[in-house]
Design a protein around this motif. Structure first.
Motif, PDB file in Angstrom:
ATOM      1  N   HIS A  78       0.841  -1.193   0.000  1.00  0.00           N
ATOM      2  CA  HIS A  78       0.000   0.000   0.000  1.00  0.00           C
ATOM      3  C   HIS A  78       0.878   1.244   0.000  1.00  0.00           C
ATOM      4  O   HIS A  78       1.741   1.403   0.860  1.00  0.00           O
ATOM      5  N   VAL A  79       0.643   2.127  -0.958  1.00  0.00           N
ATOM      6  CA  VAL A  79       1.392   3.370  -1.061  1.00  0.00           C
ATOM      7  C   VAL A  79       0.796   4.373  -0.082  1.00  0.00           C
ATOM      8  O   VAL A  79      -0.404   4.643  -0.104  1.00  0.00           O
ATOM      9  N   VAL A  80       1.637   4.931   0.786  1.00  0.00           N
ATOM     10  CA  VAL A  80       1.196   5.920   1.766  1.00  0.00           C
ATOM     11  C   VAL A  80       0.964   7.246   1.048  1.00  0.00           C
ATOM     12  O   VAL A  80       1.830   7.725   0.313  1.00  0.00           O
ATOM     13  N   THR A  81      -0.217   7.826   1.263  1.00  0.00           N
ATOM     14  CA  THR A  81      -0.578   9.083   0.613  1.00  0.00           C
ATOM     15  C   THR A  81      -0.591  10.261   1.572  1.00  0.00           C
ATOM     16  O   THR A  81      -0.782  11.395   1.156  1.00  0.00           O
ATOM     17  N   GLY A  82      -0.404  10.011   2.860  1.00  0.00           N
ATOM     18  CA  GLY A  82      -0.410  11.095   3.847  1.00  0.00           C
ATOM     19  C   GLY A  82      -0.633  10.547   5.236  1.00  0.00           C
ATOM     20  O   GLY A  82      -0.502   9.357   5.490  1.00  0.00           O
ATOM     21  N   GLY A  83      -0.995  11.436   6.119  1.00  0.00           N
ATOM     22  CA  GLY A  83      -1.261  11.054   7.495  1.00  0.00           C
ATOM     23  C   GLY A  83      -0.552  11.980   8.447  1.00  0.00           C
ATOM     24  O   GLY A  83       0.050  12.989   8.046  1.00  0.00           O
ATOM     25  N   GLN A  84      -0.602  11.617   9.727  1.00  0.00           N
ATOM     26  CA  GLN A  84      -0.019  12.477  10.737  1.00  0.00           C
ATOM     27  C   GLN A  84       0.344  11.682  11.987  1.00  0.00           C
ATOM     28  O   GLN A  84      -0.334  10.726  12.345  1.00  0.00           O
ATOM     29  N   ILE A  85       1.429  12.088  12.613  1.00  0.00           N
ATOM     30  CA  ILE A  85       1.809  11.589  13.940  1.00  0.00           C
ATOM     31  C   ILE A  85       1.411  12.698  14.883  1.00  0.00           C
ATOM     32  O   ILE A  85       1.933  13.824  14.796  1.00  0.00           O
ATOM     33  N   THR A  86       0.467  12.410  15.776  1.00  0.00           N
ATOM     34  CA  THR A  86      -0.143  13.482  16.562  1.00  0.00           C
ATOM     35  C   THR A  86       0.306  13.558  18.001  1.00  0.00           C
ATOM     36  O   THR A  86       0.048  14.553  18.654  1.00  0.00           O
ATOM     37  N   ALA A  87       0.937  12.540  18.520  1.00  0.00           N
ATOM     38  CA  ALA A  87       1.293  12.576  19.934  1.00  0.00           C
ATOM     39  C   ALA A  87       2.493  11.686  20.204  1.00  0.00           C
ATOM     40  O   ALA A  87       2.799  10.779  19.442  1.00  0.00           O
ATOM     41  N   GLY A  88       3.174  11.972  21.313  1.00  0.00           N
ATOM     42  CA  GLY A  88       4.236  11.112  21.798  1.00  0.00           C
ATOM     43  C   GLY A  88       5.606  11.420  21.253  1.00  0.00           C
ATOM     44  O   GLY A  88       6.573  10.764  21.604  1.00  0.00           O
ATOM     45  N   ILE A  89       5.736  12.404  20.400  1.00  0.00           N
ATOM     46  CA  ILE A  89       7.020  12.711  19.792  1.00  0.00           C
ATOM     47  C   ILE A  89       7.249  14.215  19.865  1.00  0.00           C
ATOM     48  O   ILE A  89       6.317  15.003  19.699  1.00  0.00           O
ATOM     49  N   CYS A  90       8.468  14.582  20.121  1.00  0.00           N
ATOM     50  CA  CYS A  90       8.842  15.989  20.196  1.00  0.00           C
ATOM     51  C   CYS A  90       8.485  16.700  18.899  1.00  0.00           C
ATOM     52  O   CYS A  90       8.701  16.176  17.808  1.00  0.00           O
ATOM     53  N   GLY A  91       7.897  17.874  18.992  1.00  0.00           N
ATOM     54  CA  GLY A  91       7.554  18.653  17.812  1.00  0.00           C
ATOM     55  C   GLY A  91       6.267  18.242  17.148  1.00  0.00           C
ATOM     56  O   GLY A  91       6.009  18.647  16.018  1.00  0.00           O
ATOM     57  N   ALA A  92       5.440  17.432  17.825  1.00  0.00           N
ATOM     58  CA  ALA A  92       4.173  16.980  17.225  1.00  0.00           C
ATOM     59  C   ALA A  92       3.298  18.191  16.940  1.00  0.00           C
ATOM     60  O   ALA A  92       3.333  19.162  17.672  1.00  0.00           O
ATOM     61  N   PRO A  93       2.536  18.142  15.860  1.00  0.00           N
ATOM     62  CA  PRO A  93       2.327  17.015  14.948  1.00  0.00           C
ATOM     63  C   PRO A  93       3.418  16.919  13.883  1.00  0.00           C
ATOM     64  O   PRO A  93       4.104  17.894  13.579  1.00  0.00           O
ATOM     65  N   TRP A  94       3.530  15.722  13.315  1.00  0.00           N
ATOM     66  CA  TRP A  94       4.431  15.444  12.200  1.00  0.00           C
ATOM     67  C   TRP A  94       3.567  15.019  11.030  1.00  0.00           C
ATOM     68  O   TRP A  94       2.677  14.180  11.181  1.00  0.00           O
ATOM     69  N   ASP A  95       3.819  15.571   9.854  1.00  0.00           N
ATOM     70  CA  ASP A  95       3.084  15.196   8.646  1.00  0.00           C
ATOM     71  C   ASP A  95       3.784  14.022   7.978  1.00  0.00           C
ATOM     72  O   ASP A  95       4.983  14.076   7.710  1.00  0.00           O
ATOM     73  N   ILE A  96       3.033  12.962   7.696  1.00  0.00           N
ATOM     74  CA  ILE A  96       3.587  11.809   6.979  1.00  0.00           C
ATOM     75  C   ILE A  96       3.600  12.165   5.498  1.00  0.00           C
ATOM     76  O   ILE A  96       2.565  12.499   4.920  1.00  0.00           O
ATOM     77  N   THR A  97       4.773  12.119   4.909  1.00  0.00           N
ATOM     78  CA  THR A  97       4.950  12.593   3.530  1.00  0.00           C
ATOM     79  C   THR A  97       5.065  11.468   2.509  1.00  0.00           C
ATOM     80  O   THR A  97       5.007  11.726   1.311  1.00  0.00           O
TER      81      THR A  97
END
Length: 148
Positions: free
Chosen positions: A72-91
């Motif tokens: 499955h090809v990733v088209t986007g998304g987000q890491i919203t918690a638990g990591i410094c600098g959240a949110p992170w955009d999945i590219t």
């Protein structure tokens, strides 16, 4: 085979019904498989909730991907918690027998600017692997599981 059985078998092979991707009945096979002009982007995208675990750290991840591809090809998304600098955009990335997620920091702070997560599929449904920052992929071990 009896004559009646041959007739029934013959009739079953002659009658064809065709449906398009939306489920509407159409007249021909060509209409059923014709490219749809009115298909929205949502029709080729779905999402999965994942949790990356590394000891006391847990990242909440929503991955959007194309279910019509494999892996499955990733088209986007987000890491919203638990990591410094959240949110992170999945590219980008992919999800299949292995996983790769590339992300870029969208939040504030002095954290790294990119994150790469890699792993191999295992049962129960999860990925075991490593992740790293700013181009590295093997700095930290993780288990990323599907969140139901």
């Amino acid at each position: 085979m009896t004559t009646q059985a041959r007739r029934q078998k013959g009739r079953a092979g002659v009658e064809h019904r065709f449906h398009n991707p939306q489920g509407a009945e159409v007249k021909t096979r060509d209409e059923a498989f014709a490219a749809q002009q009115d298909v929205s982007a949502e029709a080729v995208s779905t999402s999965a909730q994942l949790e990356l675990h590394n000891g006391a750290v847990t990242f909440a991840i929503e991955v959007k991907y194309n279910p019509n591809t494999h892996p499955h090809v990733v088209t986007g998304g987000q890491i919203t918690a638990g990591i410094c600098g959240a949110p992170w955009d999945i590219t980008g990335g992919f999800v299949g027998e292995t996983i790769r997620l590339d992300a870029q920091r969208a939040g504030q702070g002095s954290c790294a600017t990119t994150l790469t997560i890699v792993g191999e599929y295992q049962n129960p449904p999860a990925y075991r692997g490593t992740y790293g920052f700013n181009g590295a992929t093997s700095s930290f071990k993780h288990t990323t599981r599907y969140h139901c």
